[in-house]
Scaffold this motif. Structure first.
Motif, mmCIF file in Angstrom:
data_model
loop_
_atom_site.group_PDB
_atom_site.id
_atom_site.type_symbol
_atom_site.label_atom_id
_atom_site.label_comp_id
_atom_site.label_asym_id
_atom_site.label_seq_id
_atom_site.Cartn_x
_atom_site.Cartn_y
_atom_site.Cartn_z
ATOM 1 N N PRO A 1 76.201 107.463 28.936
ATOM 2 C CA PRO A 1 75.124 106.590 28.344
ATOM 3 C C PRO A 1 73.733 107.062 29.278
ATOM 4 O O PRO A 1 73.639 107.727 30.362
ATOM 5 C CB PRO A 1 75.561 105.079 28.881
ATOM 6 N N PRO A 2 72.645 106.529 28.956
ATOM 7 C CA PRO A 2 71.413 106.679 29.658
ATOM 8 C C PRO A 2 71.198 105.992 30.898
ATOM 9 O O PRO A 2 71.905 105.102 30.920
ATOM 10 C CB PRO A 2 70.107 106.503 28.602
ATOM 11 N N PRO A 3 70.799 106.362 31.891
ATOM 12 C CA PRO A 3 70.458 105.595 33.121
ATOM 13 C C PRO A 3 70.066 104.335 32.884
ATOM 14 O O PRO A 3 69.337 103.973 31.905
ATOM 15 C CB PRO A 3 69.515 106.435 34.021
ATOM 16 N N TYR A 4 70.714 103.442 33.685
ATOM 17 C CA TYR A 4 70.487 102.017 33.376
ATOM 18 C C TYR A 4 70.184 101.217 34.525
ATOM 19 O O TYR A 4 71.052 101.433 35.461
ATOM 20 C CB TYR A 4 71.693 101.192 32.584
ATOM 21 N N MET A 5 69.221 100.359 34.803
ATOM 22 C CA MET A 5 68.726 99.669 35.963
ATOM 23 C C MET A 5 68.447 98.240 35.368
ATOM 24 O O MET A 5 67.813 97.972 34.629
ATOM 25 C CB MET A 5 67.800 100.024 36.827
ATOM 26 N N VAL A 6 68.893 97.229 36.594
ATOM 27 C CA VAL A 6 68.324 95.894 36.470
ATOM 28 C C VAL A 6 67.427 95.538 37.482
ATOM 29 O O VAL A 6 67.524 95.985 38.803
ATOM 30 C CB VAL A 6 69.639 94.732 36.508
ATOM 31 N N ILE A 7 66.193 95.070 37.092
ATOM 32 C CA ILE A 7 65.127 94.426 38.064
ATOM 33 C C ILE A 7 65.177 93.017 38.101
ATOM 34 O O ILE A 7 64.786 92.456 36.797
ATOM 35 C CB ILE A 7 63.728 95.105 37.785
ATOM 36 N N VAL A 8 65.293 92.201 39.133
ATOM 37 C CA VAL A 8 65.057 90.886 38.964
ATOM 38 C C VAL A 8 63.937 90.635 39.254
ATOM 39 O O VAL A 8 63.102 91.068 40.635
ATOM 40 C CB VAL A 8 66.125 90.090 39.947
ATOM 41 N N CYS A 9 63.050 89.698 38.215
ATOM 42 C CA CYS A 9 61.613 89.337 38.456
ATOM 43 C C CYS A 9 61.461 88.050 39.124
ATOM 44 O O CYS A 9 61.958 87.107 38.631
ATOM 45 C CB CYS A 9 60.715 89.648 37.279
ATOM 46 N N ASP A 10 60.884 87.880 40.154
ATOM 47 C CA ASP A 10 60.838 86.789 41.025
ATOM 48 C C ASP A 10 59.352 86.352 41.123
ATOM 49 O O ASP A 10 58.248 86.863 40.686
ATOM 50 C CB ASP A 10 61.586 86.608 42.296
ATOM 51 N N GLU A 11 59.098 85.356 41.990
ATOM 52 C CA GLU A 11 57.755 84.629 42.245
ATOM 53 C C GLU A 11 56.958 85.500 43.445
ATOM 54 O O GLU A 11 55.813 85.114 43.636
ATOM 55 C CB GLU A 11 57.509 83.281 42.790
ATOM 56 N N HIS A 12 57.439 86.434 43.918
ATOM 57 C CA HIS A 12 56.697 87.456 44.789
ATOM 58 C C HIS A 12 55.331 88.115 44.162
ATOM 59 O O HIS A 12 55.525 88.822 43.136
ATOM 60 C CB HIS A 12 57.659 88.620 45.515
ATOM 61 N N VAL A 13 54.543 87.874 44.657
ATOM 62 C CA VAL A 13 53.204 88.678 44.091
ATOM 63 C C VAL A 13 53.129 90.211 44.763
ATOM 64 O O VAL A 13 52.280 90.965 44.192
ATOM 65 C CB VAL A 13 51.910 87.951 44.690
ATOM 66 N N GLN A 14 53.768 90.461 45.681
ATOM 67 C CA GLN A 14 53.759 91.906 45.888
ATOM 68 C C GLN A 14 54.726 92.716 45.190
ATOM 69 O O GLN A 14 55.787 92.179 44.642
ATOM 70 C CB GLN A 14 54.314 92.014 47.482
ATOM 71 N N ARG A 15 54.247 94.203 44.772
ATOM 72 C CA ARG A 15 54.958 94.989 44.105
ATOM 73 C C ARG A 15 55.635 95.992 44.703
ATOM 74 O O ARG A 15 56.260 96.933 44.056
ATOM 75 C CB ARG A 15 53.904 95.438 42.950
ATOM 76 N N GLU A 16 55.626 96.257 45.912
ATOM 77 C CA GLU A 16 56.178 97.323 46.738
ATOM 78 C C GLU A 16 57.777 97.510 46.382
ATOM 79 O O GLU A 16 58.168 98.685 46.184
ATOM 80 C CB GLU A 16 55.804 97.172 48.027
ATOM 81 N N HIS A 17 58.311 96.266 46.427
ATOM 82 C CA HIS A 17 59.752 96.752 46.286
ATOM 83 C C HIS A 17 60.114 96.955 44.901
ATOM 84 O O HIS A 17 61.104 97.919 44.765
ATOM 85 C CB HIS A 17 60.562 95.245 46.474
ATOM 86 N N VAL A 18 59.282 96.352 43.972
ATOM 87 C CA VAL A 18 59.560 97.021 42.560
ATOM 88 C C VAL A 18 59.198 98.412 42.175
ATOM 89 O O VAL A 18 59.980 99.198 41.551
ATOM 90 C CB VAL A 18 58.641 96.216 41.413
ATOM 91 N N VAL A 19 58.091 98.944 42.936
ATOM 92 C CA VAL A 19 57.659 100.356 43.081
ATOM 93 C C VAL A 19 58.627 101.324 43.497
ATOM 94 O O VAL A 19 59.175 102.245 42.824
ATOM 95 C CB VAL A 19 56.276 100.502 43.814
#
Length: 304
Positions: A270-288
């Motif tokens: 299958p193609p690569p698959y990832m889950v990102i949990v979106c929450d109330e943090h305003v910083q994006r570094e962890h998502v980046v």
């Protein structure tokens, strides 16, 4: 008349159609979707509701000081499948909290019941709601001319083999505050995206119907949408990768993400698959950081 409809709700297909139909029948309506930055109101954080739902409440409360009435549909079921129970309670929660903030404030909350299976039922609801607004609030228009729009059955045809597919609740995919800027981050790395909101629900529902969810029918409309999108991007049109955006504290996705991961592990190549949990943090570094690592996996992507 200024009518407030929280922006988060406009990303739900049938609610946007309801709004469009009312605009067609009652041109006097001036829709307000986003609050002024300076009109921030307390959120009452002592709740187990998901982040998007709390943001919907916050937006509604902020809009209440800028509009003549609030328009918050009570979405019970769409396309014949149940919505999250929070949507059923949203108008009541907003009304209670408006009184809680200011007992002297009286902002009417219009909450038409949405139990929609097809276009005919939507047209009937548009007509009924327009009649209520015209007779009860002095708006000018006609409740007899039905808004008509042909159902779209257009499949996305562009090559997506080098794109990242984003799946999740529509308001999560479209609202940059709710999705922690994930689509924008991908764009900064020169990756195009394709969203499950670009696919017709009819197709997603057909795919969801082909798979037994814990040996029973998936009766949540958002769940069928996400499950169908996952199957579409793994079985029909393969993207470079799939990212599922999950709202923190969402009960439906808490179960669904486990089932999708189990299904993913059973697939061959299958193609690569990832889950990102979106929450109330305003910083994006962890998502980046997570997206950079994910892109590293895809085609040997090299971080610039």
């Amino acid at each position: 008349m200024r009518v407030g409809l929280p922006q988060e709700l406009t990303h739900i297909e049938w609610i946007e159609e309801l709004k469009t139909g009312l605009s067609y029948l009652i041109p006097d309506i001036e829709w307000i979707h986003t609050p002024s930055v300076k009109d921030r109101q307390p959120l009452f954080p002592g709740t187990d509701a998901c982040f998007p739902f709390k943001k919907m409440v916050r937006t509604s409360l902020n809009l209440s000081s800028r509009v003549d009435l609030l328009f918050i549909p009570r979405a019970v079921s769409l396309d014949g499948y149940l919505m999250c129970p929070n949507f059923r309670a949203l108008p009541d929660i907003v009304s209670i909290n408006i009184k809680r903030m200011d007992k002297d404030k009286t902002v009417p909350v219009i909450s038409p019941l949405m139990e929609i299976r097809n276009r005919r039922q939507l047209d009937s609801l548009i007509k009924k709601t327009a009649k209520e607004l015209i007779s009860g609030y002095g708006l000018h228009g006609s409740e007899n001319i039905l808004y008509g729009k042909d159902e779209q059955n257009v499949k996305y045809q562009r090559d997506i083999s080098h794109s990242i597919a984003l799946i999740g609740h529509p308001y999560l995919l479209e609202d940059k505050r709710l999705n922690n800027g994930a689509p924008e981050i991908l764009k900064n790395y020169d990756f195009r995206t394709i969203s499950s909101t670009e696919l017709p629900f009819r197709e997603l529902n057909r795919l969801a119907s082909s798979y037994d969810f814990y040996a029973k029918k998936m009766y949540w409309r958002p769940g069928r949408e996400i499950l169908g999108a996952f199957l579409y991007f793994t079985r029909i049109r393969r993207p470079a990768g799939i990212i599922q955006l999950v709202a923190f504290n969402c009960g439906i996705e808490a179960l669904l993400r486990i089932e999708l991961m189990s299904l993913y592990r059973q697939m061959k190549n299958p193609p690569p698959y990832m889950v990102i949990v979106c929450d109330e943090h305003v910083q994006r570094e962890h998502v980046v950081t997570r997206i950079e690592a994910f892109l590293d996996i895809i085609n040997g992507f090299s971080i610039k």
